[in-house]
Design a protein around this motif. Structure first.
Motif, mmCIF file in Angstrom:
data_model
loop_
_atom_site.group_PDB
_atom_site.id
_atom_site.type_symbol
_atom_site.label_atom_id
_atom_site.label_comp_id
_atom_site.label_asym_id
_atom_site.label_seq_id
_atom_site.Cartn_x
_atom_site.Cartn_y
_atom_site.Cartn_z
ATOM 1 N N UNK A 1 -4.737 -6.003 -4.055
ATOM 2 C CA UNK A 1 -5.339 -7.325 -3.203
ATOM 3 C C UNK A 1 -4.569 -8.496 -3.726
ATOM 4 N N UNK A 2 -4.049 -8.451 -4.931
ATOM 5 C CA UNK A 2 -3.574 -9.848 -5.577
ATOM 6 C C UNK A 2 -1.977 -9.835 -4.895
ATOM 7 N N UNK A 3 -1.343 -8.935 -4.104
ATOM 8 C CA UNK A 3 -0.151 -8.989 -3.624
ATOM 9 C C UNK A 3 0.925 -8.784 -4.784
ATOM 10 N N UNK A 4 0.695 -7.494 -5.621
ATOM 11 C CA UNK A 4 1.736 -7.444 -6.761
ATOM 12 C C UNK A 4 3.112 -7.324 -6.220
ATOM 13 N N UNK A 5 3.995 -7.627 -6.651
ATOM 14 C CA UNK A 5 5.371 -7.737 -5.699
ATOM 15 C C UNK A 5 6.029 -6.561 -6.528
ATOM 16 N N UNK A 6 7.117 -6.343 -5.630
ATOM 17 C CA UNK A 6 7.977 -4.915 -6.004
ATOM 18 C C UNK A 6 9.352 -5.225 -5.243
ATOM 19 N N UNK A 7 10.409 -4.440 -6.269
ATOM 20 C CA UNK A 7 11.823 -4.791 -5.656
ATOM 21 C C UNK A 7 11.957 -3.942 -4.149
ATOM 22 N N UNK A 8 13.225 -4.320 -3.506
ATOM 23 C CA UNK A 8 13.099 -3.662 -2.066
ATOM 24 C C UNK A 8 13.406 -1.879 -2.326
ATOM 25 N N UNK A 9 13.743 -1.442 -3.475
ATOM 26 C CA UNK A 9 13.839 0.006 -3.330
ATOM 27 C C UNK A 9 12.267 0.666 -3.535
ATOM 28 N N UNK A 10 11.459 -0.142 -3.968
ATOM 29 C CA UNK A 10 10.004 0.555 -3.852
ATOM 30 C C UNK A 10 9.633 0.719 -2.440
ATOM 31 N N UNK A 11 10.044 -0.164 -1.686
ATOM 32 C CA UNK A 11 9.729 0.049 -0.217
ATOM 33 C C UNK A 11 10.376 1.127 0.400
ATOM 34 N N UNK A 12 11.628 1.052 -0.186
ATOM 35 C CA UNK A 12 12.723 2.431 0.586
ATOM 36 C C UNK A 12 12.039 3.665 0.118
ATOM 37 N N UNK B 1 -4.250 -4.213 7.090
ATOM 38 C CA UNK B 1 -3.612 -4.333 5.719
ATOM 39 C C UNK B 1 -2.239 -3.911 5.753
ATOM 40 N N UNK B 2 -1.280 -4.402 4.886
ATOM 41 C CA UNK B 2 0.180 -3.839 4.732
ATOM 42 C C UNK B 2 -0.147 -2.352 4.348
ATOM 43 N N UNK B 3 0.537 -1.218 4.992
ATOM 44 C CA UNK B 3 0.354 0.099 4.357
ATOM 45 C C UNK B 3 0.955 0.279 2.999
ATOM 46 N N UNK B 4 1.821 -0.740 2.426
ATOM 47 C CA UNK B 4 2.526 -0.454 1.158
ATOM 48 C C UNK B 4 1.175 -0.703 -0.016
ATOM 49 N N UNK B 5 0.227 -1.265 0.489
ATOM 50 C CA UNK B 5 -1.055 -1.293 -0.266
ATOM 51 C C UNK B 5 -1.579 -0.137 -0.902
ATOM 52 N N UNK B 6 -1.357 0.891 -0.203
ATOM 53 C CA UNK B 6 -1.846 2.119 -0.344
ATOM 54 C C UNK B 6 -1.294 3.006 -1.776
ATOM 55 N N UNK B 7 0.007 2.831 -1.995
ATOM 56 C CA UNK B 7 0.738 3.424 -2.956
ATOM 57 C C UNK B 7 0.441 2.440 -4.067
ATOM 58 N N UNK B 8 0.330 0.856 -4.040
ATOM 59 C CA UNK B 8 0.150 0.193 -5.126
ATOM 60 C C UNK B 8 -1.402 0.350 -5.550
ATOM 61 N N UNK B 9 -2.381 0.576 -4.696
ATOM 62 C CA UNK B 9 -3.688 0.797 -5.196
ATOM 63 C C UNK B 9 -3.784 2.207 -6.095
ATOM 64 N N UNK B 10 -2.986 3.084 -5.317
ATOM 65 C CA UNK B 10 -3.305 4.519 -6.234
ATOM 66 C C UNK B 10 -2.118 4.423 -7.365
#
Length: 454
Positions: free
Chosen positions: A396-407, A379-388
């Protein structure tokens, strides 16, 4: 026939013509100064309005967030106005789109949610971590502007020679081949999820939502090919001779993109088309036209919100049930993605370590591998910080976030500042190289990349 160079020079230096040109420049300068003054007055008045709207009786966390968001408004909007004053205003410049998105998403949206008491996200109040997120966001926006100004030049780049571009027939043939392949992959990918072709292409009006082609492992990777439809469809619009074929390609592209259930990709398609249309003519849209397009996009966002919900049920789409609440939910739903970003900022690195390229680099390559070839695909690694930072359901619902969240997830504050600075530098380089080109390929590239910043 011999031409007297002295006479030509005298004609060019005609004092009457010079006076007219000088008067025209003065009028243009006065108009620009008036526009800037109007913008500054609106900036100050609206800022004062935001200050006055802070509700009474807020707890300390919400007060801190409200103050931070108002300060963010003054910093980001003031910087944007300063850039517009420094150089001639161009509605197709990426700095305008980026500024509008960041100010709306990371300043005005949180303010609005605090005023109307709507700050929970998947049952979690992520505004607890909002001040830190706002500071990081402002730092990222300032870095973007710094990178942009570092690369920017007051003189636009020279237009590329039209002779270096392939003939229209070659562009038409190649773009249609790529478009046909991408369209087939996307359609088959949608059908593999269990929906019939007529159901997909009619946006749920007719057809069987459960097709016989359904697979246990959907070809989700095929959805990535949807992005290839945008530039190829626009190229076809200006190179294919048959108007009926052009109309069919545009209609099918719009329909299959809408069937993806993501508003942003349809907005990119529409805006990129508009960019190319105006830039090829060397003109700019009137204010009334811009307002009309914005209203249409807002309405369409509501339509997409309703359609996406109906498609997830797998039944027929009952358009008679569409109402204004779908539009409202779409608007504020899009703007609420800052809440997921706040959760990521809270989780990293306290609860989840930095990704260090796991999402942006590694998973970008992994996502193109079909799951039926790799059943254990992670699964996408970014799921971990969203889950936490938010909740397991949000991940699991695929909550979106802006690009700076990924940065930030990948490299922290330095990642946000560094990557936003690079993005600003690249945006300015793109503008100088392609904005004033006469080549269709250049204009389409510029339009698609710029609107993708949305």
């Amino acid at each position: 026939m011999t031409v007297d160079r002295t006479e030509c020079h005298q004609k060019r230096a005609d004092p009457v013509v010079s006076q007219r040109g000088s008067a025209e420049r003065e009028r243009h300068g006065a108009k620009g100064a008036l526009s800037l003054l109007t913008l500054l007055v609106a900036y100050v008045l609206f800022g004062a309005f935001l200050v006055s709207k802070m509700p009474e009786g807020l707890d300390s966390v919400l007060v801190e967030n409200y103050v931070a968001d108002v300060i963010a408004y003054f910093i980001m909007t003031g910087l944007a106005i300063g850039i517009f004053a420094k150089q001639s205003f161009d509605i197709f410049d990426p700095i305008l789109l980026v500024s509008a998105i960041y100010i709306s998403l990371l300043s005005l949206a949180p303010i609005r949610d605090i005023v109307v008491d709507d700050y929970e996200h998947f049952g979690v109040n992520t505004l607890i971590f909002g001040v830190k997120g706002t500071v990081i966001a402002v730092a990222g926006y300032v870095a973007f502007c710094a990178g942009y100004l570092l690369r920017w030049s007051s003189r636009p780049s020279r237009r590329a020679s039209p002779g270096t571009e392939p003939p229209p027939t070659v562009i038409a043939r190649r773009s249609m081949l790529v478009w046909a392949f991408a369209f087939s992959v996307v359609l088959l990918s949608k059908m593999a999820s269990g929906k019939g072709a007529t159901y997909i292409l009619s946006l749920g009006l007719i057809g069987d939502p459960v097709a016989r082609l359904a697979m246990d492992a959907p070809l989700g990777f095929g959805s990535a090919m949807a992005h290839a439809l945008i530039p190829t469809a626009i190229l076809a619009a200006y190179s294919v001779r048959s108007r009926w074929l052009v109309a069919g390609v545009q209609l099918l592209t719009f329909t299959i993109l809408a069937s993806q259930g993501f508003r942003y990709i349809v907005v990119i398609f529409v805006l990129a088309h508009a960019y190319v249309w105006y830039m090829r003519r060397g003109s700019k849209p009137r204010l009334a036209t811009v307002a009309l397009v914005l209203v249409a996009l807002v309405f369409f966002s509501g339509v997409m919100e309703f359609y996406r919900g109906a498609m997830r049920t797998g039944g027929a789409v009952e358009w008679s049930q569409f109402d204004e609440m779908d539009i409202e939910n779409a608007i504020f739903g899009n703007l609420s993605i800052y809440k997921t970003y706040y959760g990521v900022v809270h989780a990293v690195p306290t609860l989840v370590p930095y990704g260090l390229g796991a999402q942006m680099v590694v998973y970008t390559a992994v996502m193109f591998v079909p799951r039926f070839l790799w059943p254990g695909k992670p699964l996408p690694p970014v799921w971990d910080p969203i889950r936490a930072g938010v909740s397991d359901y949000a991940a699991r619902a695929g909550a979106a976030y802006p690009n700076i969240g990924e940065y930030y997830f990948e490299f922290g504050l330095f990642g946000v500042v560094g990557l936003m600075g690079i993005l600003g530098f690249a945006a300015a380089a793109l503008t100088r190289r392609f904005r004033h080109s006469e080549r269709l390929l250049d204009l389409v590239l510029y339009a698609v990349v710029t609107t993708s910043l949305f």
